[in-house]
Design a protein around this motif. Sequence first.
Motif, PDB file in Angstrom:
ATOM      1  N   ILE A   6      48.757 -46.553 -72.920  1.00  0.00           N
ATOM      2  CA  ILE A   6      47.156 -46.174 -72.576  1.00  0.00           C
ATOM      3  C   ILE A   6      45.916 -47.217 -71.987  1.00  0.00           C
ATOM      4  O   ILE A   6      45.706 -47.147 -71.296  1.00  0.00           O
ATOM      5  CB  ILE A   6      46.686 -45.208 -74.014  1.00  0.00           C
ATOM      6  CG1 ILE A   6      47.913 -43.949 -73.929  1.00  0.00           C
ATOM      7  CG2 ILE A   6      45.422 -44.964 -74.226  1.00  0.00           C
ATOM      8  CD1 ILE A   6      47.653 -43.855 -75.124  1.00  0.00           C
ATOM      9  N   HIS A   7      46.126 -48.526 -73.065  1.00  0.00           N
ATOM     10  CA  HIS A   7      44.990 -49.161 -72.699  1.00  0.00           C
ATOM     11  C   HIS A   7      45.151 -50.096 -71.925  1.00  0.00           C
ATOM     12  O   HIS A   7      43.861 -50.616 -70.784  1.00  0.00           O
ATOM     13  CB  HIS A   7      44.795 -49.546 -75.159  1.00  0.00           C
ATOM     14  CG  HIS A   7      43.246 -50.747 -74.673  1.00  0.00           C
ATOM     15  ND1 HIS A   7      42.397 -50.444 -74.674  1.00  0.00           N
ATOM     16  CD2 HIS A   7      43.375 -52.094 -74.349  1.00  0.00           C
ATOM     17  CE1 HIS A   7      41.545 -51.272 -74.880  1.00  0.00           C
ATOM     18  NE2 HIS A   7      42.003 -51.939 -73.925  1.00  0.00           N
ATOM     19  N   ILE A   8      46.197 -50.815 -71.806  1.00  0.00           N
ATOM     20  CA  ILE A   8      46.144 -51.626 -70.685  1.00  0.00           C
ATOM     21  C   ILE A   8      46.587 -50.797 -69.297  1.00  0.00           C
ATOM     22  O   ILE A   8      45.712 -51.285 -68.281  1.00  0.00           O
ATOM     23  CB  ILE A   8      47.608 -52.614 -71.060  1.00  0.00           C
ATOM     24  CG1 ILE A   8      47.659 -53.696 -71.765  1.00  0.00           C
ATOM     25  CG2 ILE A   8      48.303 -52.914 -69.449  1.00  0.00           C
ATOM     26  CD1 ILE A   8      48.760 -54.021 -72.019  1.00  0.00           C
ATOM     27  N   PRO A   9      46.791 -49.917 -69.243  1.00  0.00           N
ATOM     28  CA  PRO A   9      46.577 -49.003 -68.068  1.00  0.00           C
ATOM     29  C   PRO A   9      45.362 -48.717 -67.586  1.00  0.00           C
ATOM     30  O   PRO A   9      44.752 -48.902 -66.812  1.00  0.00           O
ATOM     31  CB  PRO A   9      47.568 -48.120 -68.269  1.00  0.00           C
ATOM     32  CG  PRO A   9      48.536 -48.259 -69.188  1.00  0.00           C
ATOM     33  CD  PRO A   9      48.379 -49.244 -69.984  1.00  0.00           C
ATOM     34  N   GLU A  50      33.489 -48.398 -73.465  1.00  0.00           N
ATOM     35  CA  GLU A  50      34.186 -47.564 -73.723  1.00  0.00           C
ATOM     36  C   GLU A  50      35.206 -47.817 -73.532  1.00  0.00           C
ATOM     37  O   GLU A  50      35.938 -47.044 -74.764  1.00  0.00           O
ATOM     38  CB  GLU A  50      34.294 -46.984 -72.297  1.00  0.00           C
ATOM     39  CG  GLU A  50      34.598 -45.549 -72.728  1.00  0.00           C
ATOM     40  CD  GLU A  50      34.069 -43.930 -73.150  1.00  0.00           C
ATOM     41  OE1 GLU A  50      34.424 -43.318 -73.723  1.00  0.00           O
ATOM     42  OE2 GLU A  50      32.989 -44.873 -73.579  1.00  0.00           O
ATOM     43  N   LEU A  51      35.417 -49.012 -73.538  1.00  0.00           N
ATOM     44  CA  LEU A  51      37.129 -49.176 -73.251  1.00  0.00           C
ATOM     45  C   LEU A  51      37.272 -49.496 -75.035  1.00  0.00           C
ATOM     46  O   LEU A  51      38.258 -49.689 -75.591  1.00  0.00           O
ATOM     47  CB  LEU A  51      38.129 -50.440 -72.522  1.00  0.00           C
ATOM     48  CG  LEU A  51      38.131 -49.554 -71.364  1.00  0.00           C
ATOM     49  CD1 LEU A  51      38.000 -50.528 -70.035  1.00  0.00           C
ATOM     50  CD2 LEU A  51      39.043 -49.094 -71.557  1.00  0.00           C
ATOM     51  N   LYS A  52      36.218 -50.295 -75.522  1.00  0.00           N
ATOM     52  CA  LYS A  52      36.625 -50.843 -77.225  1.00  0.00           C
ATOM     53  C   LYS A  52      35.903 -49.402 -78.288  1.00  0.00           C
ATOM     54  O   LYS A  52      37.322 -49.899 -79.351  1.00  0.00           O
ATOM     55  CB  LYS A  52      35.466 -52.005 -77.442  1.00  0.00           C
ATOM     56  CG  LYS A  52      35.433 -53.355 -76.881  1.00  0.00           C
ATOM     57  CD  LYS A  52      34.034 -54.083 -77.196  1.00  0.00           C
ATOM     58  CE  LYS A  52      34.741 -55.814 -76.698  1.00  0.00           C
ATOM     59  NZ  LYS A  52      33.305 -56.437 -76.432  1.00  0.00           N
ATOM     60  N   LYS A  53      35.910 -48.748 -77.757  1.00  0.00           N
ATOM     61  CA  LYS A  53      35.617 -47.284 -78.664  1.00  0.00           C
ATOM     62  C   LYS A  53      36.719 -46.671 -78.814  1.00  0.00           C
ATOM     63  O   LYS A  53      37.141 -46.256 -80.181  1.00  0.00           O
ATOM     64  CB  LYS A  53      34.733 -46.468 -77.710  1.00  0.00           C
ATOM     65  CG  LYS A  53      33.055 -46.526 -77.618  1.00  0.00           C
ATOM     66  CD  LYS A  53      32.377 -45.791 -76.700  1.00  0.00           C
ATOM     67  CE  LYS A  53      31.067 -45.740 -77.054  1.00  0.00           C
ATOM     68  NZ  LYS A  53      30.398 -45.199 -76.329  1.00  0.00           N
ATOM     69  N   GLN A  54      38.409 -46.752 -77.768  1.00  0.00           N
ATOM     70  CA  GLN A  54      39.910 -46.819 -77.460  1.00  0.00           C
ATOM     71  C   GLN A  54      39.682 -47.169 -79.019  1.00  0.00           C
ATOM     72  O   GLN A  54      41.420 -46.837 -79.955  1.00  0.00           O
ATOM     73  CB  GLN A  54      39.923 -46.932 -76.611  1.00  0.00           C
ATOM     74  CG  GLN A  54      39.819 -46.012 -75.344  1.00  0.00           C
ATOM     75  CD  GLN A  54      40.536 -46.044 -74.093  1.00  0.00           C
ATOM     76  OE1 GLN A  54      41.529 -46.919 -74.073  1.00  0.00           O
ATOM     77  NE2 GLN A  54      39.938 -45.991 -73.203  1.00  0.00           N
ATOM     78  N   THR A  55      40.355 -48.550 -79.324  1.00  0.00           N
ATOM     79  CA  THR A  55      40.837 -49.053 -80.003  1.00  0.00           C
ATOM     80  C   THR A  55      40.456 -48.626 -81.898  1.00  0.00           C
ATOM     81  O   THR A  55      40.864 -48.763 -82.845  1.00  0.00           O
ATOM     82  CB  THR A  55      40.652 -50.988 -80.422  1.00  0.00           C
ATOM     83  OG1 THR A  55      38.855 -50.689 -80.601  1.00  0.00           O
ATOM     84  CG2 THR A  55      40.761 -51.414 -78.996  1.00  0.00           C
ATOM     85  N   LYS A  56      38.898 -47.239 -82.121  1.00  0.00           N
ATOM     86  CA  LYS A  56      38.756 -46.721 -83.232  1.00  0.00           C
ATOM     87  C   LYS A  56      40.065 -46.302 -84.001  1.00  0.00           C
ATOM     88  O   LYS A  56      40.417 -46.058 -84.713  1.00  0.00           O
ATOM     89  CB  LYS A  56      37.923 -45.978 -82.889  1.00  0.00           C
ATOM     90  CG  LYS A  56      36.664 -46.888 -83.107  1.00  0.00           C
ATOM     91  CD  LYS A  56      35.062 -46.646 -83.196  1.00  0.00           C
ATOM     92  CE  LYS A  56      34.059 -47.044 -83.032  1.00  0.00           C
ATOM     93  NZ  LYS A  56      33.641 -47.848 -83.932  1.00  0.00           N
ATOM     94  N   LEU A  57      41.185 -45.705 -82.916  1.00  0.00           N
ATOM     95  CA  LEU A  57      41.803 -45.388 -83.673  1.00  0.00           C
ATOM     96  C   LEU A  57      43.551 -46.479 -84.308  1.00  0.00           C
ATOM     97  O   LEU A  57      43.737 -45.860 -85.600  1.00  0.00           O
ATOM     98  CB  LEU A  57      43.118 -45.135 -82.189  1.00  0.00           C
ATOM     99  CG  LEU A  57      44.516 -44.153 -82.207  1.00  0.00           C
ATOM    100  CD1 LEU A  57      44.584 -43.149 -83.101  1.00  0.00           C
ATOM    101  CD2 LEU A  57      45.604 -44.838 -81.371  1.00  0.00           C
TER     102      LEU A  57
END
Length: 102
Positions: free
Chosen positions: A25-28, A77-84
């Motif tokens: 998910i994140h790297i792609p 926006e991509l840093k927000k994904q790390t909230k998981l």
Amino acid sequence: MFIYNVTTNIEVNVHDEWVEWMKNIHIPAMLQTGKFEGATMSRVDVVESMGGITYSVQYKIQNKVTLERYFEENAEELKKQTKLFEGQFVSFRTEMEIVHEQ
């Protein structure tokens, strides 16, 4: 050529889930910004353990201007994904210029 390096120490209890999330998910998502030419994810062989497992992800990018555009247009926006995984990792970022390759 530049490298945008993100070094992360992830807690053992979420390690497997985080690695799969990074790879699938994140790297792609980082590469889909169109700013990076590739990414290499490496496990860091840490001599002095601070707990957890440490990884380095190196994103190749053509120039500093493109990297600055990434920070302006995509980074938040991509840093927000790390909230998981909030509270279960520590990251630091390094910008490097490739001086010589053989």
